[in-house]
Design a protein around this motif. Structure first.
Motif, PDB file in Angstrom:
ATOM      1  N   TYR A 116      -7.694   5.747  -6.934  1.00  0.00           N
ATOM      2  CA  TYR A 116      -6.725   4.718  -6.579  1.00  0.00           C
ATOM      3  C   TYR A 116      -6.401   3.881  -7.809  1.00  0.00           C
ATOM      4  O   TYR A 116      -7.178   3.831  -8.770  1.00  0.00           O
ATOM      5  CB  TYR A 116      -7.247   3.814  -5.445  1.00  0.00           C
ATOM      6  N   ILE A 117      -5.253   3.237  -7.763  1.00  0.00           N
ATOM      7  CA  ILE A 117      -4.814   2.342  -8.846  1.00  0.00           C
ATOM      8  C   ILE A 117      -4.351   1.028  -8.213  1.00  0.00           C
ATOM      9  O   ILE A 117      -3.568   1.030  -7.257  1.00  0.00           O
ATOM     10  CB  ILE A 117      -3.666   2.956  -9.667  1.00  0.00           C
ATOM     11  N   ILE A 118      -4.858  -0.078  -8.746  1.00  0.00           N
ATOM     12  CA  ILE A 118      -4.431  -1.412  -8.312  1.00  0.00           C
ATOM     13  C   ILE A 118      -3.669  -2.057  -9.458  1.00  0.00           C
ATOM     14  O   ILE A 118      -4.186  -2.144 -10.573  1.00  0.00           O
ATOM     15  CB  ILE A 118      -5.627  -2.293  -7.913  1.00  0.00           C
ATOM     16  N   GLU A 119      -2.456  -2.494  -9.168  1.00  0.00           N
ATOM     17  CA  GLU A 119      -1.653  -3.213 -10.155  1.00  0.00           C
ATOM     18  C   GLU A 119      -1.429  -4.637  -9.653  1.00  0.00           C
ATOM     19  O   GLU A 119      -0.790  -4.835  -8.623  1.00  0.00           O
ATOM     20  CB  GLU A 119      -0.311  -2.518 -10.367  1.00  0.00           C
ATOM     21  N   VAL A 120      -1.979  -5.595 -10.358  1.00  0.00           N
ATOM     22  CA  VAL A 120      -1.756  -7.003 -10.034  1.00  0.00           C
ATOM     23  C   VAL A 120      -0.615  -7.495 -10.917  1.00  0.00           C
ATOM     24  O   VAL A 120      -0.751  -7.583 -12.142  1.00  0.00           O
ATOM     25  CB  VAL A 120      -3.028  -7.848 -10.274  1.00  0.00           C
ATOM     26  N   GLY A 121       0.534  -7.776 -10.296  1.00  0.00           N
ATOM     27  CA  GLY A 121       1.702  -8.235 -11.039  1.00  0.00           C
ATOM     28  C   GLY A 121       1.819  -9.751 -10.997  1.00  0.00           C
ATOM     29  O   GLY A 121       0.849 -10.459 -10.726  1.00  0.00           O
ATOM     30  N   LYS A 122       3.030 -10.230 -11.239  1.00  0.00           N
ATOM     31  CA  LYS A 122       3.236 -11.678 -11.270  1.00  0.00           C
ATOM     32  C   LYS A 122       3.157 -12.284  -9.864  1.00  0.00           C
ATOM     33  O   LYS A 122       2.586 -13.359  -9.667  1.00  0.00           O
ATOM     34  CB  LYS A 122       4.599 -11.978 -11.890  1.00  0.00           C
ATOM     35  N   LEU A 154       0.836  -1.200   0.000  1.00  0.00           N
ATOM     36  CA  LEU A 154       0.000   0.000   0.000  1.00  0.00           C
ATOM     37  C   LEU A 154       0.873   1.253   0.000  1.00  0.00           C
ATOM     38  O   LEU A 154       1.905   1.291   0.678  1.00  0.00           O
ATOM     39  CB  LEU A 154      -0.893   0.025   1.242  1.00  0.00           C
ATOM     40  N   SER A 155       0.432   2.285  -0.719  1.00  0.00           N
ATOM     41  CA  SER A 155       1.180   3.546  -0.704  1.00  0.00           C
ATOM     42  C   SER A 155       0.297   4.704  -1.141  1.00  0.00           C
ATOM     43  O   SER A 155      -0.686   4.526  -1.869  1.00  0.00           O
ATOM     44  CB  SER A 155       2.406   3.464  -1.616  1.00  0.00           C
ATOM     45  N   ILE A 156       0.666   5.898  -0.668  1.00  0.00           N
ATOM     46  CA  ILE A 156       0.069   7.144  -1.127  1.00  0.00           C
ATOM     47  C   ILE A 156       1.009   7.744  -2.171  1.00  0.00           C
ATOM     48  O   ILE A 156       2.225   7.825  -1.946  1.00  0.00           O
ATOM     49  CB  ILE A 156      -0.130   8.140   0.033  1.00  0.00           C
ATOM     50  N   SER A 157       0.454   8.139  -3.301  1.00  0.00           N
ATOM     51  CA  SER A 157       1.280   8.666  -4.384  1.00  0.00           C
ATOM     52  C   SER A 157       0.811  10.066  -4.786  1.00  0.00           C
ATOM     53  O   SER A 157      -0.367  10.280  -5.062  1.00  0.00           O
ATOM     54  CB  SER A 157       1.210   7.743  -5.606  1.00  0.00           C
ATOM     55  N   LYS A 158       1.754  11.010  -4.815  1.00  0.00           N
ATOM     56  CA  LYS A 158       1.437  12.366  -5.254  1.00  0.00           C
ATOM     57  C   LYS A 158       1.162  12.424  -6.762  1.00  0.00           C
ATOM     58  O   LYS A 158       0.611  13.411  -7.262  1.00  0.00           O
ATOM     59  CB  LYS A 158       2.590  13.300  -4.902  1.00  0.00           C
ATOM     60  N   LYS A 159       1.560  11.373  -7.469  1.00  0.00           N
ATOM     61  CA  LYS A 159       1.328  11.334  -8.911  1.00  0.00           C
ATOM     62  C   LYS A 159      -0.139  11.083  -9.243  1.00  0.00           C
ATOM     63  O   LYS A 159      -0.573  11.337 -10.373  1.00  0.00           O
ATOM     64  CB  LYS A 159       2.205  10.254  -9.546  1.00  0.00           C
ATOM     65  N   ILE A 160      -0.876  10.545  -8.292  1.00  0.00           N
ATOM     66  CA  ILE A 160      -2.301  10.288  -8.517  1.00  0.00           C
ATOM     67  C   ILE A 160      -3.080  11.536  -8.115  1.00  0.00           C
ATOM     68  O   ILE A 160      -3.103  11.913  -6.933  1.00  0.00           O
ATOM     69  CB  ILE A 160      -2.772   9.059  -7.716  1.00  0.00           C
ATOM     70  N   ILE A 210      -1.318  -1.293  -4.392  1.00  0.00           N
ATOM     71  CA  ILE A 210      -2.428  -0.335  -4.378  1.00  0.00           C
ATOM     72  C   ILE A 210      -1.853   1.030  -4.037  1.00  0.00           C
ATOM     73  O   ILE A 210      -1.281   1.233  -2.962  1.00  0.00           O
ATOM     74  CB  ILE A 210      -3.513  -0.721  -3.357  1.00  0.00           C
ATOM     75  N   GLN A 211      -1.999   1.956  -4.967  1.00  0.00           N
ATOM     76  CA  GLN A 211      -1.577   3.344  -4.760  1.00  0.00           C
ATOM     77  C   GLN A 211      -2.816   4.225  -4.801  1.00  0.00           C
ATOM     78  O   GLN A 211      -3.755   3.953  -5.549  1.00  0.00           O
ATOM     79  CB  GLN A 211      -0.607   3.785  -5.853  1.00  0.00           C
ATOM     80  N   ALA A 212      -2.787   5.289  -4.018  1.00  0.00           N
ATOM     81  CA  ALA A 212      -3.974   6.141  -3.962  1.00  0.00           C
ATOM     82  C   ALA A 212      -3.588   7.586  -3.695  1.00  0.00           C
ATOM     83  O   ALA A 212      -2.471   7.884  -3.241  1.00  0.00           O
ATOM     84  CB  ALA A 212      -4.925   5.644  -2.873  1.00  0.00           C
ATOM     85  N   ALA A 213      -4.554   8.460  -3.972  1.00  0.00           N
ATOM     86  CA  ALA A 213      -4.335   9.887  -3.763  1.00  0.00           C
ATOM     87  C   ALA A 213      -4.348  10.246  -2.280  1.00  0.00           C
ATOM     88  O   ALA A 213      -3.704  11.201  -1.858  1.00  0.00           O
ATOM     89  CB  ALA A 213      -5.407  10.688  -4.502  1.00  0.00           C
ATOM     90  N   ASP A 214      -5.097   9.494  -1.483  1.00  0.00           N
ATOM     91  CA  ASP A 214      -5.195   9.770  -0.051  1.00  0.00           C
ATOM     92  C   ASP A 214      -5.643   8.494   0.663  1.00  0.00           C
ATOM     93  O   ASP A 214      -5.904   7.468   0.025  1.00  0.00           O
ATOM     94  CB  ASP A 214      -6.188  10.919   0.217  1.00  0.00           C
TER      95      ASP A 214
END
Length: 530
Positions: free
Chosen positions: A98-104, A86-92, A109-113
């Motif tokens: 929020y953005i969820i990336e399911v990798g290998k 989990l992380s907060i990203s200033k880029k969002i 999960i990154q979000a604005a707040d």
């Protein structure tokens, strides 16, 4: 040029689907789902990285462990190498995005707040519940900032644990405003230290009507005292419980109508001085607070002082609906006030007390919400109007005047009403029919120009409990209609794939969650599936 073309083709071949055709089904429908050909291996124990003070992860595991355990997935707090990071990203940049990336091997999960991150975790529950096995990216953000649900604890009282369960139900639907109806003709449910008779007298009625489980189309009468109330410690516990789930609690303290329980406790609050009894029957009483007495205003201030200490949110709901003015027209104190203030009609008395309450609460950093009847005598544009009575008409009028509005149209958002047009197999409910598709099709900004629509804070579903006396019935009347309301509140119409698609996503995503949580839900939706 040929090399670039092959690269582009490879990317296009990897891109399997977008939203409607995605293998995972999410409600509310996200803005974007991009699935790829790569596989993701879901472990039986999913670890979640500790985030800041760890409270969010702890709360999420508490909420979701029971649900996912039935799917063979265990949740546990982990470290840097956790399955879920989990992380907060200033880029969002999007509000609530929020953005969820399911990798290998992991899910990020990154979000604005933090509120957005919490919503991303609710989507994660649906992914894990469905056994996500593809790599994908989900980008999502809400249509409205206010996504609410109301529970009436006055007509029927619900325990602290019941209220917490209602809040859990809201959380999995990404709803974030809990409107708590606490005072009414039929019962005063909040402890006020300065006025102990409000709960000693006002919290109990001499008899009651309950849900009729026989199928007969009427309530079941019970000839024995009925009541209950929340201590201030109970209130604090529930408010914190909601806060931990990123839900703001908005109390409703009815002023000046729907106040017979208060009048029964302190008869000097009424125009006639009583005697009054806590009302047993449903409906509207002509007995309301006397606006002409200074003692009434002192009572209101004292009550609101304690309410503001218990509820840290910005909004306080003061009711204002269904207030008959007959007693005011016959009351020497009210008539004297009208003469002193140059009023020409009794409706102005309600506007006068509403303005005083609004100004008083503003000194405490609060804003008021009122049902759309508060417009009748005139209110300032600072008042938030909750539109219910004539469908969306009140909201349209208020927004046109420059008031912020919350849309809770009684023809689409009242979940105490019947769930089918035929009513076949339904217990006694309120008189209107509000099927699932009707909720899902609600357009809260219909009939508004862009300027008016900008004043719509969001939408809300309401559970009035005249005919609902158990938590089991609360679940049944809300589910799955709350899912449809959540989609109205979250997803833009342009992003939606249609009602039939909603039904398919509902069956895959939320119905298993209802089952795992032990929440009783209606199955009328099955008849809609084509």
């Amino acid at each position: 040029m040929m090399k670039k073309g092959k690269t582009l083709l490879a990317v296009l071949l990897m891109l399997i689907s977008v939203v409607a055709s995605a293998s995972v089904k999410i409600v509310p429908e996200p803005v974007e789902i991009h699935e790829y050909s790569g596989k993701f291996t879901l472990p039986s124990e999913v670890t979640i990285s500790d985030f800041r003070d760890g409270k969010m992860v702890d709360t999420y595991i508490e909420l979701s462990s029971k649900i996912l355990k039935t799917k063979g997935v265990a949740l546990k707090k982990g470290g840097k190498n956790s399955t879920v990071k989990l992380s907060i990203s200033k880029k969002i940049k999007g509000e609530g995005e929020y953005i969820i990336e399911v990798g290998k091997r992991d899910i990020r999960i990154q979000a604005a707040d933090e509120d957005a991150l919490w919503c991303g975790l609710q989507t994660l529950t649906q992914l894990l519940s469905q056994g996500v096995d593809r790599q994908m990216v989900i980008r999502d953000e809400p249509r409205f900032g206010y996504r609410g649900a109301m529970l009436d604890c006055c007509r029927h009282f619900f325990s602290v644990e019941d209220v917490k369960s209602f809040i859990d139900m809201m959380a999995v639907h990404k709803l974030n405003r809990f409107h708590w109806h606490l005072t009414e003709d039929q019962g005063w449910r909040i402890e006020i230290k300065k006025y102990p008779r409000l709960t000693e007298i006002g919290s109990v009625r001499e008899s009651t009507y309950m849900t009729n489980y026989s199928g007969e189309q009427c309530d079941s009468f019970v000839d024995k005292p009925y009541g209950g109330f929340y201590t201030q410690d109970d209130i604090r516990e529930i408010v914190k419980y909601a806060q931990d789930r990123h839900i703001v609690t908005i109390p409703e303290i009815e002023i000046p109508g729907h106040s017979v329980a208060a009048l029964a406790s302190y008869p000097w609050l009424g125009c006639t001085g009583g005697p009054y009894k806590v009302r047993v029957k449903w409906g509207i009483s002509e007995d309301v607070m006397c606006i002409g007495k200074e003692t009434t205003w002192q009572f209101i201030r004292d009550v609101l002082d304690e309410v503001c200490q218990l509820f840290p949110g910005e909004l306080i709901h003061i009711g204002g609906d269904e207030t008959p003015r007959k007693k005011w027209s016959e009351c020497p104190d009210c008539q004297a006030l009208m003469k002193k203030e140059g009023m020409t009609e009794e409706a102005q008395l309600q506007s006068w007390i509403t303005t005083k309450v609004e100004n008083y609460l503003a000194t405490k950093g609060k804003r008021i919400i009122g049902w759309d009847e508060v417009l009748e005598g005139g209110v300032s544009t600072k008042c938030v109007v909750m539109s219910w009575l004539k469908g969306s008409v009140g909201g349209q009028k208020a927004a046109g005047l420059g008031n912020d509005v919350i849309m809770t149209d009684k023809y689409h958002c009242y979940f105490d009403c019947y769930q089918t047009d035929t009513r076949e197999g339904e217990l006694f409910a309120h008189k209107r029919n509000i099927p699932l598709e009707k909720v899902w099709s609600y357009n809260p900004i219909g009939g508004m120009d862009d300027a008016s629509a900008s004043h719509v804070l969001g939408v809300q579903c309401n559970t009035w409990t005249e005919h609902i006396s158990s938590m089991d019935r609360v679940y049944f009347m809300n589910l799955p209609r709350m899912a449809a309301l959540a989609e109205v509140a979250w997803s833009t119409p342009a992003s939606l794939s249609g009602y039939q698609d909603f039904l398919q996503r509902l069956q895959s995503s939320l119905i298993p969650i209802y089952q795992a949580a032990g929440w009783n839900f209606a199955e009328f939706y099955k008849k809609d599936i084509k």
